[in-house]
Design a protein around this motif. Structure first.
Motif, PDB file in Angstrom:
ATOM      1  N   CYS A 283     -11.950  -3.522   2.960  1.00 29.71           N
ATOM      2  CA  CYS A 283     -11.943  -1.922   2.805  1.00 29.71           C
ATOM      3  C   CYS A 283     -13.238  -1.269   2.694  1.00 29.71           C
ATOM      4  O   CYS A 283     -13.404  -0.202   2.335  1.00 29.71           O
ATOM      5  CB  CYS A 283     -11.096  -1.444   2.080  1.00 29.71           C
ATOM      6  SG  CYS A 283      -9.453  -1.992   2.412  1.00 29.71           S
TER       7      CYS A 283
ATOM      8  N   TRP B 231      -7.880   0.145   5.642  1.00 32.64           N
ATOM      9  CA  TRP B 231      -7.545   0.525   4.281  1.00 32.64           C
ATOM     10  C   TRP B 231      -6.246  -0.144   3.797  1.00 32.64           C
ATOM     11  O   TRP B 231      -5.415  -0.476   4.481  1.00 32.64           O
ATOM     12  CB  TRP B 231      -7.271   2.125   4.061  1.00 32.64           C
ATOM     13  CG  TRP B 231      -7.211   2.409   2.557  1.00 32.64           C
ATOM     14  CD1 TRP B 231      -5.993   2.708   1.894  1.00 32.64           C
ATOM     15  CD2 TRP B 231      -8.214   2.376   1.642  1.00 32.64           C
ATOM     16  NE1 TRP B 231      -6.335   2.964   0.447  1.00 32.64           N
ATOM     17  CE2 TRP B 231      -7.496   2.454   0.473  1.00 32.64           C
ATOM     18  CE3 TRP B 231      -9.489   2.410   1.781  1.00 32.64           C
ATOM     19  CZ2 TRP B 231      -8.290   2.598  -0.883  1.00 32.64           C
ATOM     20  CZ3 TRP B 231     -10.314   2.067   0.658  1.00 32.64           C
ATOM     21  CH2 TRP B 231      -9.621   2.443  -0.504  1.00 32.64           C
ATOM     22  N   SER B 232      -6.124  -0.647   2.302  1.00 28.34           N
ATOM     23  CA  SER B 232      -5.315  -0.986   1.828  1.00 28.34           C
ATOM     24  C   SER B 232      -5.234  -1.293   0.443  1.00 28.34           C
ATOM     25  O   SER B 232      -6.272  -0.972  -0.226  1.00 28.34           O
ATOM     26  CB  SER B 232      -5.880  -2.875   2.398  1.00 28.34           C
ATOM     27  OG  SER B 232      -4.835  -3.451   1.618  1.00 28.34           O
ATOM     28  N   GLY B 233      -4.050  -1.538  -0.317  1.00 27.20           N
ATOM     29  CA  GLY B 233      -4.183  -1.730  -1.642  1.00 27.20           C
ATOM     30  C   GLY B 233      -4.639  -3.010  -2.175  1.00 27.20           C
ATOM     31  O   GLY B 233      -4.999  -3.915  -1.084  1.00 27.20           O
ATOM     32  N   ASN B 234      -4.975  -3.187  -3.047  1.00 31.93           N
ATOM     33  CA  ASN B 234      -5.882  -4.147  -3.516  1.00 31.93           C
ATOM     34  C   ASN B 234      -5.184  -5.514  -4.304  1.00 31.93           C
ATOM     35  O   ASN B 234      -5.812  -6.175  -5.001  1.00 31.93           O
ATOM     36  CB  ASN B 234      -7.236  -4.109  -4.082  1.00 31.93           C
ATOM     37  CG  ASN B 234      -7.055  -3.158  -5.320  1.00 31.93           C
ATOM     38  OD1 ASN B 234      -5.921  -2.718  -5.852  1.00 31.93           O
ATOM     39  ND2 ASN B 234      -8.250  -2.518  -6.004  1.00 31.93           N
TER      40      ASN B 234
ATOM     41  N   ASP C 120      -1.696   7.164  -0.583  1.00 31.89           N
ATOM     42  CA  ASP C 120      -2.853   6.481  -0.569  1.00 31.89           C
ATOM     43  C   ASP C 120      -3.538   6.591   0.844  1.00 31.89           C
ATOM     44  O   ASP C 120      -4.684   7.125   1.237  1.00 31.89           O
ATOM     45  CB  ASP C 120      -3.126   5.212  -1.266  1.00 31.89           C
ATOM     46  CG  ASP C 120      -2.823   5.249  -2.742  1.00 31.89           C
ATOM     47  OD1 ASP C 120      -2.653   6.349  -3.463  1.00 31.89           O
ATOM     48  OD2 ASP C 120      -2.440   4.163  -3.222  1.00 31.89           O
TER      49      ASP C 120
ATOM     50  N   THR D 186       0.881  -1.103  -0.054  1.00 32.15           N
ATOM     51  CA  THR D 186      -0.121  -0.102   0.002  1.00 32.15           C
ATOM     52  C   THR D 186       0.861   1.157  -0.137  1.00 32.15           C
ATOM     53  O   THR D 186       1.859   1.381   0.617  1.00 32.15           O
ATOM     54  CB  THR D 186      -0.941  -0.067   1.276  1.00 32.15           C
ATOM     55  OG1 THR D 186      -1.761  -1.228   1.112  1.00 32.15           O
ATOM     56  CG2 THR D 186      -1.779   1.313   1.552  1.00 32.15           C
TER      57      THR D 186
ATOM     58  N   GLU E  10     -15.082   2.490   1.602  1.00 36.86           N
ATOM     59  CA  GLU E  10     -15.361   2.709   0.202  1.00 36.86           C
ATOM     60  C   GLU E  10     -16.745   3.129   0.164  1.00 36.86           C
ATOM     61  O   GLU E  10     -17.146   4.119  -0.638  1.00 36.86           O
ATOM     62  CB  GLU E  10     -15.247   1.382  -0.246  1.00 36.86           C
ATOM     63  CG  GLU E  10     -13.767   1.177  -0.808  1.00 36.86           C
ATOM     64  CD  GLU E  10     -13.454  -0.244  -1.205  1.00 36.86           C
ATOM     65  OE1 GLU E  10     -12.395  -0.551  -1.726  1.00 36.86           O
ATOM     66  OE2 GLU E  10     -14.239  -1.061  -1.041  1.00 36.86           O
TER      67      GLU E  10
ATOM     68  N   GLY F  19     -11.056   6.809  -0.203  1.00 37.07           N
ATOM     69  CA  GLY F  19     -10.165   5.884  -0.689  1.00 37.07           C
ATOM     70  C   GLY F  19      -9.365   6.449  -1.920  1.00 37.07           C
ATOM     71  O   GLY F  19      -9.691   7.467  -2.463  1.00 37.07           O
ATOM     72  N   GLN F  20      -8.117   5.960  -1.913  1.00 38.87           N
ATOM     73  CA  GLN F  20      -7.270   6.281  -3.183  1.00 38.87           C
ATOM     74  C   GLN F  20      -6.360   5.010  -3.201  1.00 38.87           C
ATOM     75  O   GLN F  20      -5.991   4.558  -2.327  1.00 38.87           O
ATOM     76  CB  GLN F  20      -6.585   7.535  -2.969  1.00 38.87           C
ATOM     77  CG  GLN F  20      -5.650   7.761  -3.941  1.00 38.87           C
ATOM     78  CD  GLN F  20      -4.863   8.996  -3.594  1.00 38.87           C
ATOM     79  OE1 GLN F  20      -5.358  10.032  -3.491  1.00 38.87           O
ATOM     80  NE2 GLN F  20      -3.609   9.199  -3.646  1.00 38.87           N
ATOM     81  N   ARG F  21      -6.036   4.370  -4.624  1.00 40.38           N
ATOM     82  CA  ARG F  21      -5.143   3.395  -4.885  1.00 40.38           C
ATOM     83  C   ARG F  21      -4.333   3.739  -5.938  1.00 40.38           C
ATOM     84  O   ARG F  21      -4.734   3.935  -6.828  1.00 40.38           O
ATOM     85  CB  ARG F  21      -6.034   1.817  -4.937  1.00 40.38           C
ATOM     86  CG  ARG F  21      -6.733   1.595  -3.629  1.00 40.38           C
ATOM     87  CD  ARG F  21      -7.077   0.041  -3.874  1.00 40.38           C
ATOM     88  NE  ARG F  21      -7.600  -0.386  -2.729  1.00 40.38           N
ATOM     89  CZ  ARG F  21      -8.881  -0.782  -2.343  1.00 40.38           C
ATOM     90  NH1 ARG F  21      -9.627  -0.038  -3.377  1.00 40.38           N
ATOM     91  NH2 ARG F  21      -9.198  -1.028  -1.236  1.00 40.38           N
ATOM     92  N   THR F  22      -3.256   3.645  -5.651  1.00 42.22           N
ATOM     93  CA  THR F  22      -2.081   3.810  -6.638  1.00 42.22           C
ATOM     94  C   THR F  22      -1.615   2.441  -7.167  1.00 42.22           C
ATOM     95  O   THR F  22      -1.325   1.442  -6.434  1.00 42.22           O
ATOM     96  CB  THR F  22      -0.841   4.489  -6.237  1.00 42.22           C
ATOM     97  OG1 THR F  22      -1.103   5.838  -5.696  1.00 42.22           O
ATOM     98  CG2 THR F  22       0.081   4.742  -7.470  1.00 42.22           C
TER      99      THR F  22
END
Length: 313
Positions: A276, A229-232, A205, A201, A280, A285-288
């Motif tokens: 998450c 919260w986490s990257g996916n 983000d 993550t 959401e 939220g935000q994911r790079t």
């Protein structure tokens, strides 16, 4: 000339660290009056505060009167926590409880940064309501920190996050970027963990989530409690290393996947994936994408400078 200082005030602990720097930058660039504090690396940019000094903590909070406090400071290296349990507990538990109490005293919204390591990794994905069962002392101190925060401040928020990476000052600063040298020096084979499932993550983000959460709370006092919260993108260390090699057009055949459970160091959960959906649903939220984020984080550490010139010029 009058400098227009934003009226919304945020205090960030651990502002010298990987996550803290990103959180400071995010608030600072989005019309918040941000003050960061740190300890060993604080000056000249940030306030130097020992979070174990309750008088110093009281004074800065009462002087600055923040609307929001983002508590990033922690001993977050599991093996260090195992070897220095008392020191880690002081910072992760006692200092967090005290900060929560002081935040409540001035009506500040506290966001306590916690970890996916509060779970044992046997039945992912984990919702905020799932019962924690930390396998290592780091996870235990962070869970105790969560409890200390909520006991002292029932209006606080807990934000659990997984393995982080981002713009590091040195490769060892993140458990993701630390593998870069092993990737680059392809003349030696390197063993890489291919057992533990991770969700890398980007700190940018997490910083955006902290700011969005803070701004949501300014409008709605019911925003509190525990959030994830986490990257996916699910990856083992081996898969991260291969993705890094691929992003920089480097060979990866020297990287060796190790599928056994690691036997050294603190116990790690096999898969502590965080659900998450609660954030959401709030529109937060935000994911790079990992490849884009890791390229941005690591290119200054490339050994082969010729490659840098071809890519960035």
């Amino acid at each position: 000339e009058d400098v227009d200082v934003p009226s919304r005030r945020v205090l960030i602990t651990g502002a010298t660290g990987l996550l803290g720097r990103a959180v400071f930058k995010e608030f600072n660039e989005n019309n918040w009056n941000a003050v960061g504090c740190g300890y060993r690396r604080a000056q000249p940019r940030f306030e130097q505060i020992n979070l174990l000094d309750s008088i110093a903590v009281h004074d800065i909070i009462h002087d600055f009167q923040p609307h929001v406090i983002v508590h990033c400071a922690a001993e977050r290296r599991p093996d260090v926590v195992e070897s220095q349990p008392d020191t880690a507990s002081q910072l992760n538990v006692a200092a967090s409880g005290n900060l929560a109490k002081e935040a409540a005293g001035v009506g500040a919204f506290l966001i306590y940064i916690s970890t996916d390591y509060v779970f044992d990794g046997t039945s992912p994905p984990y919702k905020e309501t799932d019962v924690p069962n930390p396998l290592n002392l780091y996870g235990k101190t962070k869970l105790e920190g969560e409890k200390a925060v909520l006991e002292n401040n029932e209006d606080a928020a807990i934000l659990r996050i997984p393995i982080l990476y981002g713009e590091v000052e040195r490769l060892e600063e993140s458990a993701v970027t630390v593998v870069f040298d092993k990737v680059q020096f392809s003349n030696t084979s390197a063993n890489m963990d291919h057992w533990q499932q991770r969700f890398p993550t980007n700190v940018k983000d997490v910083a955006a989530v902290c700011r969005q959460l803070a701004e949501k709370r300014m409008l709605d006092p019911s925003v509190k409690g525990t959030f994830h919260w986490s990257g996916n993108e699910q990856m083992t260390k081996y898969e991260m290393a291969c993705a890094i090699a691929d992003a920089f057009n480097l060979p990866s055949s020297h990287l060796r996947p190790i599928t056994d459970c690691p036997v050294v160091g603190a116990l790690r959960p096999r898969n502590a994936q965080l659900d998450c959906s609660k954030l959401e649903m709030l529109g937060i939220g935000q994911r790079t994408p990992f490849r884009a984020g890791i390229k941005e984080s690591l290119w200054p550490f490339l050994v082969d400078k010729r490659w840098r010139q071809t890519v960035f010029h």
